[in-house]
Design a protein around this motif. Structure first.
Motif, PDB file in Angstrom:
ATOM      1  N   VAL A   1      -6.971   2.045  -1.475  1.00 31.78           N
ATOM      2  CA  VAL A   1      -6.397   3.264  -0.887  1.00 31.78           C
ATOM      3  C   VAL A   1      -4.903   3.015  -0.669  1.00 31.78           C
ATOM      4  O   VAL A   1      -4.518   2.037  -0.029  1.00 31.78           O
ATOM      5  CB  VAL A   1      -7.062   3.635   0.455  1.00 31.78           C
TER       6      VAL A   1
ATOM      7  N   ASP B   1      -3.251   9.408   2.638  1.00 32.97           N
ATOM      8  CA  ASP B   1      -4.073   8.391   1.993  1.00 32.97           C
ATOM      9  C   ASP B   1      -4.628   8.922   0.673  1.00 32.97           C
ATOM     10  O   ASP B   1      -5.173  10.032   0.610  1.00 32.97           O
ATOM     11  CB  ASP B   1      -5.227   7.959   2.896  1.00 32.97           C
TER      12      ASP B   1
ATOM     13  N   PRO C   1      -7.139   7.677  -2.614  1.00 31.62           N
ATOM     14  CA  PRO C   1      -7.991   6.669  -3.241  1.00 31.62           C
ATOM     15  C   PRO C   1      -7.450   6.307  -4.636  1.00 31.62           C
ATOM     16  O   PRO C   1      -6.987   7.175  -5.377  1.00 31.62           O
ATOM     17  CB  PRO C   1      -9.356   7.355  -3.352  1.00 31.62           C
TER      18      PRO C   1
ATOM     19  N   GLU D   1       0.821  -1.214   0.000  1.00 36.17           N
ATOM     20  CA  GLU D   1       0.000   0.000   0.000  1.00 36.17           C
ATOM     21  C   GLU D   1       0.857   1.267   0.000  1.00 36.17           C
ATOM     22  O   GLU D   1       0.397   2.343  -0.364  1.00 36.17           O
ATOM     23  CB  GLU D   1      -0.943   0.006   1.198  1.00 36.17           C
TER      24      GLU D   1
END
Length: 390
Positions: free
Chosen positions: A211, A234, A236, A161
């Motif tokens: 995300v 963060d 999207p 991520e």
């Protein structure tokens, strides 16, 4: 003979690889590069030993010495820059995708034909020696009638991520990411090898990491820090990490491929298997010197790249004796050689058949990507519109 003079726009990852491949040819000179500022251009030009540096690519396009321009910029400016290169009367070699959609790529193809310039797209996987040889084997009927084509293009550089890159943003990379970035290479390669166009698709796309954590500092800053020290925000994600696509070819044969940028351990694994009525073949870009050949009624084979064992028409794609493995940089060099020898020899794309991908192939690729996006949205088979524009 005077060397062909070249300018490069964009010097991220791919720009310097173009420069290295060009320099291996001998009859082409990289005269200039353009970057986003004069300071950045001069620094990169000094690092790469290039005489001229431009902080604005438009100034470079006005340089009468430059005959060919390479577009190695991010996706969202491909259309605009390619168009300006063509209107400047320069031959052009563009990175893929050619544009952001098939409407733009159609316009570029029509304009390039009208201007009469030589146009290419860097689909370099078709330039691997074993791929060139396989195309000849299939054309000669060595595996019989092609029935099935299946494979994948897998990477792991966006597995976490915290992995972030400009390609993740649709306004910069485009509506499609994994398909446009690497799936386009798979489609171009198998169409080149089989000689068959993809005419219909059924696609399923997924964003595996919805995300992601974008570093607030730039790459140069956080690159030397420990991961726990990095400050993130963060973001999207609206483009696909993964896709699976059913395909139909123009002769009725079937296929399927998977693309992923979140497959741990797979660094750059473009692979395909082609099942014919007499035998099968399998090739993997991470081991490009090997071609697996499968049989039903005798032992399977592994054909190692060797000019002595290649079809005559493919021997020009391999440059060393068997056992001296050639790979990705050599395929890119083959792309450059075929493109620049076409220019050197005064050939015309309206009359002469090239051994490199052109804007026509780039437009076909964009048409397939658009059809895949539409298919995923509507969850149905979608025809690929591939008109040739004159």
């Amino acid at each position: 003979m005077k060397k062909i003079k070249v300018g490069i726009i964009g010097t991220g990852f791919i720009g310097p690889t173009h420069i290295e491949a060009i320099r291996r040819l001998g009859f082409v000179e990289v005269l200039a590069l353009a970057e986003t500022s004069q300071e950045a251009a001069e620094k990169k030009a000094a690092d790469l030993g290039i005489p001229k540096a431009y902080g604005d690519y438009r100034e470079m396009l006005r340089d009468d010495e430059i005959q060919v321009v390479h577009n190695c910029t991010p996706n969202h400016v491909h259309f605009e820059i390619n168009k300006e290169i063509i209107l400047a009367g320069k031959h052009v070699l563009s990175e893929k995708p050619l544009a952001m959609n098939s409407q733009e790529s159609a316009e570029l193809l029509a304009l390039a034909k009208k201007q009469g310039i030589v146009h290419g797209v860097n689909f370099n996987y078709r330039q691997h020696a074993s791929v060139q040889n396989l195309r000849e084997k299939i054309a000669n009927g060595d595996i019989g009638k092609v029935n099935l084509v299946h494979g994948s293009y897998l990477q792991d550089w966006l597995l976490y991520e915290t992995d972030f890159n400009w390609r993740l943003a649709p306004e910069v990379g485009g509506k499609s990411r994994a398909v446009a970035d690497i799936g386009s290479h798979w489609c171009d390669t198998v169409q080149f090898i089989t000689g068959k166009k993809i005419v219909e698709v059924f696609a399923d796309l997924a964003t595996v990491i919805p995300v992601r954590k974008k570093p607030k500092a730039n790459i140069a800053t956080f690159g030397m820090q420990h991961i726990e020290e990095i400050d993130y925000e963060d973001v999207p994600i609206n483009t696909e990490d993964y896709a699976s696509v059913l395909v139909r070819f123009e002769d009725g044969s079937r296929g399927v491929f998977i693309v992923s940028q979140v497959s741990a351990g797979r660094k750059n694994r473009l692979s395909f298997e082609i099942n014919g009525s007499q035998s099968s073949v399998f090739w993997n870009q991470e081991e490009p010197e090997k071609l697996w050949i499968g049989h039903r009624d005798k032992p399977n084979e592994v054909l190692l790249a060797d000019p002595a064992l290649f079809a005559p028409a493919a021997q020009s794609a391999i440059h060393h004796p068997g056992g001296h493995n050639e790979g990705w940089p050599d395929a890119l060099k083959n792309m450059m050689f075929n493109f620049y020898s076409f220019i050197r020899d005064g050939k015309d794309l309206m009359k002469d058949k090239p051994n490199f991908a052109t804007f026509e192939d780039g437009h076909i690729s964009m048409s397939i990507t658009d059809a895949i996006l539409e298919s995923n949205e509507q969850q149905k088979w979608v025809k690929v519109v591939q008109e040739v524009f004159v």
